[in-house]
Design a protein around this motif. Structure first.
Motif, mmCIF file in Angstrom:
data_model
loop_
_atom_site.group_PDB
_atom_site.id
_atom_site.type_symbol
_atom_site.label_atom_id
_atom_site.label_comp_id
_atom_site.label_asym_id
_atom_site.label_seq_id
_atom_site.Cartn_x
_atom_site.Cartn_y
_atom_site.Cartn_z
ATOM 1 N N ARG A 23 0.690 -1.279 -0.062
ATOM 2 C CA ARG A 23 0.009 0.019 0.020
ATOM 3 C C ARG A 23 0.754 1.455 0.170
ATOM 4 N N ARG A 24 1.772 1.322 0.759
ATOM 5 C CA ARG A 24 2.794 2.707 0.843
ATOM 6 C C ARG A 24 3.475 2.824 -0.691
ATOM 7 N N ARG A 25 3.978 1.505 -1.005
ATOM 8 C CA ARG A 25 4.567 1.679 -2.406
ATOM 9 C C ARG A 25 3.704 2.187 -3.451
ATOM 10 N N MET A 26 2.507 1.693 -3.351
ATOM 11 C CA MET A 26 1.488 2.125 -4.427
ATOM 12 C C MET A 26 1.053 3.418 -4.218
ATOM 13 N N ALA A 32 2.131 10.779 -8.178
ATOM 14 C CA ALA A 32 2.663 11.629 -9.457
ATOM 15 C C ALA A 32 1.335 11.850 -10.262
ATOM 16 N N CYS A 33 0.411 10.681 -10.099
ATOM 17 C CA CYS A 33 -0.813 10.940 -10.883
ATOM 18 C C CYS A 33 -1.819 11.810 -10.420
ATOM 19 N N GLY A 34 -1.533 12.245 -9.026
ATOM 20 C CA GLY A 34 -2.720 12.718 -8.095
ATOM 21 C C GLY A 34 -3.734 11.744 -7.696
ATOM 22 N N LEU A 35 -3.427 10.489 -7.779
ATOM 23 C CA LEU A 35 -4.539 9.644 -7.270
ATOM 24 C C LEU A 35 -4.087 8.797 -5.959
ATOM 25 N N SER A 36 -4.807 8.445 -5.260
ATOM 26 C CA SER A 36 -4.735 7.675 -4.086
ATOM 27 C C SER A 36 -4.942 6.187 -4.468
ATOM 28 N N THR A 37 -4.675 5.284 -3.687
ATOM 29 C CA THR A 37 -4.723 3.848 -3.972
ATOM 30 C C THR A 37 -6.145 3.531 -4.194
ATOM 31 N N ALA A 38 -7.039 3.917 -3.490
ATOM 32 C CA ALA A 38 -8.544 3.638 -3.688
ATOM 33 C C ALA A 38 -9.059 4.348 -4.924
ATOM 34 N N GLN A 39 -8.735 5.402 -5.345
ATOM 35 C CA GLN A 39 -9.181 6.094 -6.518
ATOM 36 C C GLN A 39 -8.596 5.168 -7.653
ATOM 37 N N ASN A 40 -7.511 4.841 -7.710
ATOM 38 C CA ASN A 40 -6.917 3.872 -8.473
ATOM 39 C C ASN A 40 -7.527 2.565 -8.779
ATOM 40 N N LYS A 107 -2.969 5.766 -16.828
ATOM 41 C CA LYS A 107 -1.736 6.463 -16.027
ATOM 42 C C LYS A 107 -1.563 5.734 -14.837
ATOM 43 N N GLY A 108 -2.622 5.465 -14.201
ATOM 44 C CA GLY A 108 -2.706 4.724 -12.750
ATOM 45 C C GLY A 108 -1.849 3.429 -12.894
ATOM 46 N N LYS A 109 -2.333 2.697 -14.067
ATOM 47 C CA LYS A 109 -1.968 1.363 -14.291
ATOM 48 C C LYS A 109 -0.176 1.344 -14.336
ATOM 49 N N GLN A 110 -0.208 2.346 -15.215
ATOM 50 C CA GLN A 110 1.479 2.589 -15.633
ATOM 51 C C GLN A 110 2.269 2.922 -14.237
ATOM 52 N N GLU A 116 4.353 -3.594 -9.305
ATOM 53 C CA GLU A 116 3.997 -5.041 -9.775
ATOM 54 C C GLU A 116 5.226 -5.910 -10.279
ATOM 55 N N GLU A 117 6.015 -5.375 -10.939
ATOM 56 C CA GLU A 117 7.319 -5.802 -11.467
ATOM 57 C C GLU A 117 8.250 -6.325 -10.258
ATOM 58 N N ALA A 118 8.112 -5.539 -9.249
ATOM 59 C CA ALA A 118 9.028 -5.954 -8.130
ATOM 60 C C ALA A 118 8.343 -7.109 -7.464
ATOM 61 N N LEU A 119 7.123 -7.222 -7.265
ATOM 62 C CA LEU A 119 6.437 -8.422 -6.670
ATOM 63 C C LEU A 119 6.778 -9.551 -7.539
ATOM 64 N N ALA A 120 6.505 -9.433 -8.673
ATOM 65 C CA ALA A 120 6.822 -10.607 -9.843
ATOM 66 C C ALA A 120 8.288 -10.949 -9.523
#
Length: 143
Positions: A23-26, A32-40, A107-110, A116-120
């Protein structure tokens, strides 16, 4: 065994710790996109399935329906989401992305791609499919 050693060997504690770090990393990546994790999460859910209810979106974003109301209001004010009455259930509102919302969802996905790559990479030597299967088994054990 000390209390700390006991926690280090606890599956539940370590899952929660991992979730907290994720959650912190996300949050950092999405800032930078101006989004929260919930919004994304809402944008991603609506991109995958338009016309979702407040309750469905709250479930997808892991927040309460009451909290979702303010998340949706913010996304609607930003022009990313529109809501309409459900033709079959007059009291329910269905949300869907606008064109700007589609773009912001991308943008959020990017933004979280590196997370996600770090987790993979971290699940090696398991494949992503094997890691997902393990996570699904853990989820099912708690249902």
């Amino acid at each position: 065994m000390s209390k700390q050693e006991s926690l280090e060997r606890s599956l539940g504690y370590n899952l929660k710790r991992t979730q907290h770090r994720l959650r912190r990393r996300m949050d950092e990546a999405l800032k930078a996109c101006g989004l929260s994790t919930a919004q994304n999460a809402v944008l991603a859910a609506l991109k995958a399935q338009p016309d979702m209810t407040n309750a469905d979106l709250a479930n997808a974003a892991f927040i309460t329906p009451q909290s979702m109301q303010s998340v949706l209001a913010g996304l609607e004010a930003a022009g990313y989401v529109v809501r309409r009455q459900d033709d079959h259930h007059g009291r329910r509102q269905l949300a869907r992305l606008t064109q700007a919302g589609e773009e912001m969802a991308q943008k959020g996905k990017q933004a979280i791609l590196q997370v996600e790559e770090a987790l993979a990479n971290a699940v090696s030597p398991l494949s992503e499919n094997e890691a997902l299967a393990l996570l699904h088994r853990l989820q099912n054990a708690l249902d």
